[in-house]
Structures are given as structure tokens and as C-alpha cells.
Design a protein around this motif. Structure first.
Motif, mmCIF file in Angstrom:
data_model
loop_
_atom_site.group_PDB
_atom_site.id
_atom_site.type_symbol
_atom_site.label_atom_id
_atom_site.label_comp_id
_atom_site.label_asym_id
_atom_site.label_seq_id
_atom_site.Cartn_x
_atom_site.Cartn_y
_atom_site.Cartn_z
ATOM 1 N N GLY A 1 74.738 67.557 42.242
ATOM 2 C CA GLY A 1 72.036 67.160 41.906
ATOM 3 C C GLY A 1 72.098 66.314 43.197
ATOM 4 N N VAL A 2 71.259 66.241 43.275
ATOM 5 C CA VAL A 2 69.992 65.474 44.439
ATOM 6 C C VAL A 2 69.227 64.038 43.766
ATOM 7 C CG1 VAL A 2 67.403 66.139 45.946
ATOM 8 C CG2 VAL A 2 68.971 68.234 44.536
ATOM 9 N N ALA A 3 69.316 63.248 44.872
ATOM 10 C CA ALA A 3 68.786 62.006 45.007
ATOM 11 C C ALA A 3 67.185 61.916 44.690
ATOM 12 C CB ALA A 3 68.848 60.990 45.845
ATOM 13 N N GLU A 4 66.403 60.986 44.296
ATOM 14 C CA GLU A 4 65.485 60.538 44.017
ATOM 15 C C GLU A 4 64.340 60.699 45.014
ATOM 16 O OE1 GLU A 4 62.140 57.806 41.215
ATOM 17 O OE2 GLU A 4 64.258 57.493 41.166
ATOM 18 N N GLU A 5 65.201 60.343 45.997
ATOM 19 C CA GLU A 5 63.890 60.224 47.585
ATOM 20 C C GLU A 5 64.143 61.136 47.313
ATOM 21 O OE1 GLU A 5 68.348 58.322 48.331
ATOM 22 O OE2 GLU A 5 67.264 57.909 46.976
ATOM 23 N N ASP A 6 64.803 61.900 47.618
ATOM 24 C CA ASP A 6 64.881 63.898 48.478
ATOM 25 C C ASP A 6 64.573 64.573 48.065
ATOM 26 O OD1 ASP A 6 66.655 62.753 49.836
ATOM 27 O OD2 ASP A 6 68.625 63.009 48.877
ATOM 28 N N ARG A 7 63.803 64.414 46.207
ATOM 29 C CA ARG A 7 63.383 65.372 45.267
ATOM 30 C C ARG A 7 61.890 66.159 45.797
ATOM 31 N NH1 ARG A 7 65.862 62.848 41.291
ATOM 32 N NH2 ARG A 7 64.328 61.898 40.510
ATOM 33 N N THR A 8 60.625 64.580 46.198
ATOM 34 C CA THR A 8 59.862 64.924 46.900
ATOM 35 C C THR A 8 59.592 65.753 48.278
ATOM 36 O OG1 THR A 8 59.526 62.868 48.105
ATOM 37 C CG2 THR A 8 59.213 62.793 45.246
ATOM 38 N N ARG A 9 60.676 65.711 48.512
ATOM 39 C CA ARG A 9 60.934 66.372 49.645
ATOM 40 C C ARG A 9 61.688 67.038 50.260
ATOM 41 N NH1 ARG A 9 62.052 62.625 54.993
ATOM 42 N NH2 ARG A 9 60.589 64.782 56.085
ATOM 43 N N ILE A 10 61.892 67.886 48.722
ATOM 44 C CA ILE A 10 62.938 69.203 48.824
ATOM 45 C C ILE A 10 62.329 70.282 49.451
ATOM 46 C CG2 ILE A 10 63.378 69.917 47.067
ATOM 47 C CD1 ILE A 10 66.284 69.256 48.590
ATOM 48 N N PHE A 11 61.745 70.640 49.042
ATOM 49 C CA PHE A 11 60.058 72.261 49.777
ATOM 50 C C PHE A 11 60.153 71.876 51.398
ATOM 51 C CE2 PHE A 11 60.360 71.658 45.352
ATOM 52 C CZ PHE A 11 61.002 73.337 44.515
ATOM 53 N N GLU A 12 60.120 70.881 52.088
ATOM 54 C CA GLU A 12 59.816 70.942 53.482
ATOM 55 C C GLU A 12 60.960 71.818 53.555
ATOM 56 O OE1 GLU A 12 59.465 66.939 54.403
ATOM 57 O OE2 GLU A 12 58.013 66.052 52.916
ATOM 58 N N ARG A 13 60.122 72.271 55.259
ATOM 59 C CA ARG A 13 60.677 73.375 55.688
ATOM 60 C C ARG A 13 62.008 72.442 56.911
ATOM 61 N NH1 ARG A 13 56.098 76.541 58.764
ATOM 62 N NH2 ARG A 13 55.197 77.425 56.460
ATOM 63 N N GLY B 1 68.091 74.641 56.205
ATOM 64 C CA GLY B 1 67.200 74.008 54.841
ATOM 65 C C GLY B 1 65.235 74.460 55.208
ATOM 66 N N LEU B 2 65.803 76.083 55.037
ATOM 67 C CA LEU B 2 64.449 76.931 55.194
ATOM 68 C C LEU B 2 64.101 77.313 54.017
ATOM 69 C CD1 LEU B 2 63.768 78.145 58.742
ATOM 70 C CD2 LEU B 2 62.767 76.526 57.357
ATOM 71 N N GLY B 3 65.380 77.987 52.826
ATOM 72 C CA GLY B 3 65.803 79.255 52.007
ATOM 73 C C GLY B 3 64.082 78.550 50.909
ATOM 74 N N LEU B 4 64.714 77.579 50.129
ATOM 75 C CA LEU B 4 63.607 76.420 49.674
ATOM 76 C C LEU B 4 62.064 76.443 49.916
ATOM 77 C CD1 LEU B 4 65.703 73.699 48.254
ATOM 78 C CD2 LEU B 4 65.500 75.732 47.022
ATOM 79 N N SER B 5 61.917 76.252 51.515
ATOM 80 C CA SER B 5 60.658 76.348 51.898
ATOM 81 C C SER B 5 60.051 77.987 51.406
ATOM 82 C CB SER B 5 60.268 76.199 53.002
ATOM 83 O OG SER B 5 60.547 74.365 53.303
ATOM 84 N N ILE B 6 60.994 78.846 51.898
ATOM 85 C CA ILE B 6 60.290 80.416 51.329
ATOM 86 C C ILE B 6 60.116 80.327 50.010
ATOM 87 C CG2 ILE B 6 60.842 82.882 52.118
ATOM 88 C CD1 ILE B 6 62.868 82.147 54.028
ATOM 89 N N ALA B 7 61.152 80.569 49.130
ATOM 90 C CA ALA B 7 60.480 80.025 48.006
ATOM 91 C C ALA B 7 58.932 79.531 47.306
ATOM 92 C CB ALA B 7 61.880 79.909 47.115
ATOM 93 N N HIS B 8 59.377 78.642 47.384
ATOM 94 C CA HIS B 8 58.051 77.531 47.035
ATOM 95 C C HIS B 8 56.728 78.291 48.511
ATOM 96 C CE1 HIS B 8 55.220 74.167 47.728
ATOM 97 N NE2 HIS B 8 55.545 74.572 46.460
ATOM 98 N N LYS B 9 56.468 78.574 48.935
ATOM 99 C CA LYS B 9 55.580 79.888 50.342
ATOM 100 C C LYS B 9 55.194 80.822 48.477
ATOM 101 C CE LYS B 9 52.327 80.055 52.663
ATOM 102 N NZ LYS B 9 51.490 79.420 53.093
ATOM 103 N N ILE B 10 56.470 81.474 48.720
ATOM 104 C CA ILE B 10 56.203 83.219 48.107
ATOM 105 C C ILE B 10 55.852 82.678 45.919
ATOM 106 C CG2 ILE B 10 57.710 85.176 46.948
ATOM 107 C CD1 ILE B 10 59.584 84.653 49.607
ATOM 108 N N VAL B 11 56.296 81.807 45.949
ATOM 109 C CA VAL B 11 55.621 81.413 44.269
ATOM 110 C C VAL B 11 54.440 81.154 44.264
ATOM 111 C CG1 VAL B 11 56.314 79.950 42.298
ATOM 112 C CG2 VAL B 11 57.832 80.974 43.651
#
Length: 356
Positions: A292-304, A320-330
Motif C-alpha cells: 500500500g501507499v501512505a496518505e502523505e505519499d498518495r498526493t505526490r505519487i504522480f510527481e516525477r 519514479g517516472l512510470g506513473l508520471s508518464i501514465a498520468h500525462k498520457i491519460v
């Protein structure tokens, strides 16, 4: 400060607009002629920054010339704004101009240049945030590149030892190869982000079956999730969307790989595709039984470069770039991506995409 007449206010506002127009127009033609003379075509962002800086300098000179002809208070006001712009153009973004006093004459009144001052303050604040993000980005890139290079250098130096046994030599070579792959992956991801940010990414939307795409990619990753004994639960409905299939493949691969990476041995991954809002939206959910992911990390999880657990991500080879790429494409497809998670209860990513 006395309240100026309407005509005087209008004249001063017009003067500022004219000065800005002269500054930016002159900057545009000056830089254009210079670029032609030296046969240099700068990057769009570089050209914009150069033009903006030169335009502000010319604006300052124009105001400096006409300033003495203005009322003293307004002249001081302009000098403060010019000084602020000079500091900003020099890279000092710690600017916060005073909007000036207000007087009550039946209703609240403020100096006519308050909006301009507020705009300068907002610009300085935004540029300060951008500079901080730039510094953080450079620091992250340097760290991500420096770490594997240090490993490669160290193990390559150790391989010079002629007395090293064959097994240890093979192990060191494997580590060097792994770090090289990691550098290559980081380079590819940085290039993807640069292309996506520049809006030069070829975007070819077409209609295709989203459910077939998901099942195909899940089967492609079968060796990875079978090697960990993961129970893969897939439930999809028929859904046809209009999107760039290649770009969306990157989204699903990133999310599926993340789920496999953080799901423990013998865990479970659930992937579902349903239709929402009377068939107007396709909702894809990818849930795992990882830490899982802690609450303080969830708000920043899509940051590069942001990693909720840096040590675990690094050992797994993440940058730490995969989710940023996914967020941008979506976002490019008019959709949204969100994370729902609690420490110890796994993580669930939900991607919403419009069917039209």
C-alpha cells in the motif's frame, strides 16, 4: 496618495500598455534579426525566455524615460515595479510588491495599478515554484544517473583483479549489465516525458477494443506474475474506445508492472473493466495486495521521480517516472487516473476514459 482623475488613470494605464507593447515587439524583432544573422534557431522555451527578458528590459527603459513626467507617487510606483522586474529577470523570484494603501470615499478604492502589481507578485511566485521544481528535477536526475554510474565504475574497477574467481566475476558483470539497463530505461523515460511535454508526441487516436488490449498485455506479462505465484483475477466487459493504442499500452504496462513489482509472493492482482455513466466512461481498476501507499505519499505519487518507498523502488529498478508518464498520457486522452490505498491494504489505481 490622492485619488487621480479618470483621464489621468486612463493615460497612465495606456502608457504602461504602450510601453509593454513597444518592449515585447522590439524584443521580438531584435531577437529575430539576431537569430537570422547567426543562423541559430533556439528551442521554443529558450526563445520565449530570451524575448520576455529583453522585452522587460526595454519596457523598463521606456518607463525610465517617461517616468519623470508622471506624478511623483506614480513614478515611485513604477520604479518599484521596474526594480521588481529587473530582479525577476536576474533570477531573483523573492519579490512581493506592496499594493499600496486604499482610501475610503463612500466605497473601497485602490490604486489603479494594483492589478498589475498583483500580476507581478503572482508571476514571481509562480516562477519561484517553477525554479524550485527545476532544481528538484535536476537533483533527481543527477541522483538517478549518479547511482548506477557509481556502481558500474566500482565493479568495473574490481574486475581488474586478475585473481578474482569466475563466479564472482560473472556476478559483477551481471550487476554492471543491470545498471546499464536501468540507465537506458531512465533515458527512454526522460525522452518520453520531454516529447509528451513538448506536445510533439505523434497522437493517432483510433477506435479499438480496450478489453482485448488489456487481456493481451496481461498475457504478455504472464512470465512475471507467474514467477511470483500471483493470482491474476481479470474481469472485463466489451468496450470500444477512441484513443492512441500505443500510448495507452504504456499506461497499462506501467500500472501492471507496478502491481506485479509490489505484490508479494503468492499475492493477488485484480484487474477489471466496467462501463460507467450510462456507457459514457470506461473505468479500468488495477488493484494489488502489496504494502500500500501512505496518505502523505498518495498526493505526490504522480510527481516525477517521486517514490513512496525509495529503497524498495531502487532495488526493483524503478526511476519514479512510470506513473508520471501514465498520468500525462491519460490526461492527453481527456481521462483521469487516481490512487486509492492504505498502508498494508494494497493499492488500487483507477483510470477513467471517455468512450467518445
Amino acid at each position: 496618495m490622492k485619488r487621480p482623475g479618470f483621464l489621468h488613470i486612463a493615460a497612465n494605464v495606456l502608457l504602461v500598455l504602450v510601453a509593454l507593447f513597444i518592449g515585447w515587439t522590439a524584443a521580438y524583432y531584435i531577437t529575430g534579426n539576431i537569430y537570422s544573422a547567426i543562423t541559430w534557431e533556439p528551442h521554443g522555451l529558450t526563445a520565449l525566455l530570451i524575448n520576455a527578458t529583453l522585452g522587460f528590459l526595454i519596457f523598463g527603459m521606456v518607463i525610465a524615460v517617461v517616468g519623470p513626467f508622471l506624478r511623483p507617487d506614480e513614478h515611485r510606483y513604477f520604479m518599484e515595479m521596474i526594480e521588481a522586474l529587473r530582479r525577476i529577470s536576474g533570477g531573483d523570484f523573492h519579490v512581493n510588491l506592496d499594493t499600496g494603501p486604499s482610501e475610503r470615499t463612500g466605497r473601497q478604492w485602490q490604486h489603479p495599478y494594483v492589478q498589475l502589481v498583483d500580476s507581478i507578485n503572482d508571476m514571481a511566485a509562480n516562477l519561484k515554484i517553477m525554479e524550485e521544481l527545476r532544481q528538484e528535477f535536476i537533483s533527481n536526475v543527477s541522483h538517478e544517473i549518479g547511482s548506477p554510474l557509481t556502481s558500474i565504475s566500482g565493479f568495473a574497477r574490481a574486475l581488474r583483479d586478475e585473481n578474482m574467481d569466475r563466479e564472482q566475476r560473472r556476478r559483477y558483470l551481471t550487476i554492471i549489465e543491470t545498471e546499464c539497463v536501468r540507465l537506458s530505461r531512465l533515458s527512454d523515460n526522460l525522452m518520453k516525458l520531454a516529447v509528451l511535454d513538448s506536445a510533439q508526441q505523434p497522437f493517432h487516436p483510433a477506435r479499438y477494443r480496450l478489453d482485448k488490449q488489456l487481456i493481451s498485455l496481461i498475457l504478455t506479462c504472464e512470465p512475471q506474475w507467474e514467477a511470483k505465484g500471483i493470482d491474476m483475477d481479470v474481469d472485463t466487459v466489451e468496450a470500444e474506445i477512441r484513443a492512441d493504442e500505443d500510448l495507452m499500452s504504456q499506461v497499462w504496462i506501467n500500472l501492471i508492472h507496478n502491481a506485479i513489482k509490489f505484490t508479494p509472493q503468492g499475492g493477488k492482482i485484480t484487474i477489471s473493466l466496467v462501463l460507467q455513466e450510462s456507457g459514457k466512461l470506461a473505468a479500468v481498476r488495477i488493484a494489488d495486495t502489496g504494502p500500500g501507499v501512505a496518505e502523505e505519499d498518495r498526493t505526490r505519487i504522480f510527481e516525477r521521480f517521486y517514490k513512496a518507498d525509495r529503497s524498495r523502488n531502487r532495488s526493483a529498478g524503478g526511476s519514479g517516472l512510470g506513473l508520471s508518464i501514465a498520468h500525462k498520457i491519460v490526461e492527453m486522452h481527456g481521462g483521469s487516473i487516481a490512487l486509492s490505498s492504505r498502508p498494508g491494504d494494497g493499492a488500487e489505481f483507477t483510470v477513467l476514459l471517455p468512450l467518445e
